[in-house]
Design an enzyme around this catalytic site. Structure first.
Site, short mmCIF file in Angstrom:
data_model
loop_
_atom_site.label_atom_id
_atom_site.label_comp_id
_atom_site.label_asym_id
_atom_site.label_seq_id
_atom_site.Cartn_x
_atom_site.Cartn_y
_atom_site.Cartn_z
N HIS A 1 6.54 86.14 -72.37
CA HIS A 1 7.47 85.07 -72.47
C HIS A 1 8.86 85.55 -73.19
CE1 HIS A 1 6.44 81.80 -69.56
NE2 HIS A 1 5.47 82.03 -70.02
N THR A 2 8.89 86.71 -74.14
CA THR A 2 9.52 87.39 -74.92
C THR A 2 10.67 87.80 -74.19
OG1 THR A 2 8.66 89.78 -74.07
CG2 THR A 2 7.95 88.47 -76.30
N ASP A 3 10.89 88.23 -72.99
CA ASP A 3 12.63 88.62 -72.29
C ASP A 3 13.70 87.34 -72.22
OD1 ASP A 3 11.50 86.78 -70.72
OD2 ASP A 3 11.24 88.20 -68.61
N GLY B 1 1.38 84.06 -55.56
CA GLY B 1 1.27 82.62 -57.13
C GLY B 1 0.09 83.41 -58.37
N ALA B 2 0.18 84.93 -58.71
CA ALA B 2 -0.49 85.45 -58.87
C ALA B 2 -0.19 85.95 -60.79
CB ALA B 2 -2.06 86.21 -58.34
N GLY B 3 1.01 85.40 -60.41
CA GLY B 3 1.64 86.00 -61.56
C GLY B 3 1.91 87.45 -61.88
N SER C 1 4.88 88.87 -57.08
CA SER C 1 5.36 89.09 -55.72
C SER C 1 6.48 88.98 -55.44
CB SER C 1 4.89 88.36 -54.85
OG SER C 1 4.01 86.83 -54.91
N ASP D 1 10.27 91.28 -64.91
CA ASP D 1 9.77 91.30 -63.51
C ASP D 1 10.52 91.96 -62.76
OD1 ASP D 1 8.07 89.79 -64.22
OD2 ASP D 1 8.47 88.05 -63.11
#
Ligand code: GLA
Length: 383
Positions: free
Chosen positions: A32-34, A118-120, A123, A168
């Site tokens: 949560h820094t990007d 949904g696994a972080g 995808s 991502d």
């Protein structure tokens, strides 16, 4: 898998396609820094989505999801968000090329792979970047990888409704085997750090809780950070993001903050500091210190950013008790998905046994345990 995708394409469309591999990613630290212009430390991994693509000479785009066995077709003249979530990631990418003035002729596309949803593990970014890469290739658009990263990120904003940062898509597209990417999300400059895994393994454990970033919490966190920045800008107009704020500075203004916004903002500042310490540790091959920073990240995400969940916390607690697990934390947006664990090789079996003995998914099943290998980012395959 790639042979299955290729075969499915040939059976459906009777032609030989070009093939693209687009991997998922892990993030070692910097969560949560990007979108706060901070730093992240991701890498592309050995779970991927494979694409078979070919122009079809028709006025339509035809997509087939091999895993779901579902088709979605649409006219090249009506590119807009639809009811099918997976198709939106792909249409969102096509829309970016069109918005940039390109003509995208009709094509057929079969895709499928082994990145858990949904696994972080991104995808969705793998889907976006894979199609962007394939279209850039077949239509010789000549976009750079960074331009394709930005198209893919925008596709997520506009067609999936998640105001995600750049991590991502960047990691999926720019990954390099055996290296992690220290990305400065403000300048988009990056450094590659070799990750010597001769004595260690990175292991993901999937809670089995599917996260839904679009479920607004993600966008709420983003807004809370912006609120903090606005407040501090009153005192220093050169502040554009939490990247520009030191811990001392924000602490001096604590009593002007809403308590929640304060927690969110201090988490982000501290997470950037942890990442810097973790990178120093990497340079000193001090994996114990690196692991300490990973735990620190988890507890920040749990207590201050409040994006963890009881399943993720339980998996980290189990990991902490195993000798030889140097670090563990939730990974990605949160509210479910995987933990990432840095484990000494000799402790891997004990670690896995402990997880299997002490954790069940909400469906009562043994969780998926994934041994991560760091691989190349999105690329063309010659098969
Ligand atoms: C999701 C987003 C990324 C990043 C992470 C949290 O994966 O897509 O941009 O914000 O959450 O670090």
């Amino acid at each position: 898998m790639i042979q299955k995708i290729k075969q499915a394409f040939i059976e459906k469309f009777g032609k030989h396609p070009i093939l693209v591999k687009s991997p998922g990613r892990v993030n070692l630290i910097g969560e949560h820094t990007d979108y706060n212009e901070g730093f992240v430390l991701p890498a592309a991994v050995n779970k991927a989505i494979y694409f078979a693509v070919k122009p079809n000479g028709l006025d339509k785009f035809c997509f087939y999801s091999y895993n779901l066995q579902e088709t979605y077709e649409t006219s090249i003249n009506s590119i807009e968000p639809c009811q099918k979530q997976w198709a939106n990631y792909l249409l969102g990418v096509v829309a970016q090329f069109v918005n940039d003035g390109k003509t995208v002729p009709g094509f057929d596309c079969v895709f499928g792979g082994d990145i858990p949803l949904g696994a972080g593990m991104s995808s969705s970014a793998a889907l976006e970047c894979g199609l962007a890469f394939a279209l850039n290739h077949i239509y010789t658009f000549k976009y750079s990888t960074l331009e394709m990263v930005k198209f893919s990120q925008k596709a997520e904003h506009e067609y999936a409704g998640v105001q995600c940062g750049i991590m991502d898509q960047f990691a999926v597209m720019h990954g390099k085997a055996n290296q992690v990417i220290k990305l400065d999300c403000r300048s988009q400059e990056y450094e590659l750090f070799p990750l010597d895994m001769s004595d260690f393994m990175l292991i993901l454990v999937n809670t089995g809780v599917k996260h839904s970033l679009a479920s607004s919490e993600y966008n709420t966190r983003r807004k809370e950070c912006e609120t903090g920045v606005e407040l501090l800008r009153k005192y220093d107009a050169s502040i554009n993001s939490l990247r520009d704020v030191t811990l001392d500075f924000i602490q001096n203004h604590e009593n002007e903050f809403d308590a929640t916004v304060y927690k969110r903002c201090t988490y982000v500042i501290e997470e950037n500091m942890r990442l810097q310490k973790a990178c120093e540790a990497l340079l000193n091959t001090d994996f114990t210190e690196f692991g300490k920073q990973m735990y620190g990240s988890h507890y920040g995400l749990k207590n201050k950013y409040e994006v963890s969940c009881k399943e993720l916390d339980l998996l980290v607690n189990i990991a902490e008790k195993v000798d030889g697990v140097l670090g563990a934390r939730m990974m990605g947006g949160g509210f479910g998905g995987c933990t990432i664990n840095l484990v000494k090789k000799e402790a891997v079996e004990t670690f896995k046994n402990q997880i299997i003995a002490s954790y069940k998914t909400p469906e009562g099943e043994t969780p998926q345990i994934i041994e991560v290998v760091i691989e190349e980012g999105t690329h063309l395959l010659n098969e």
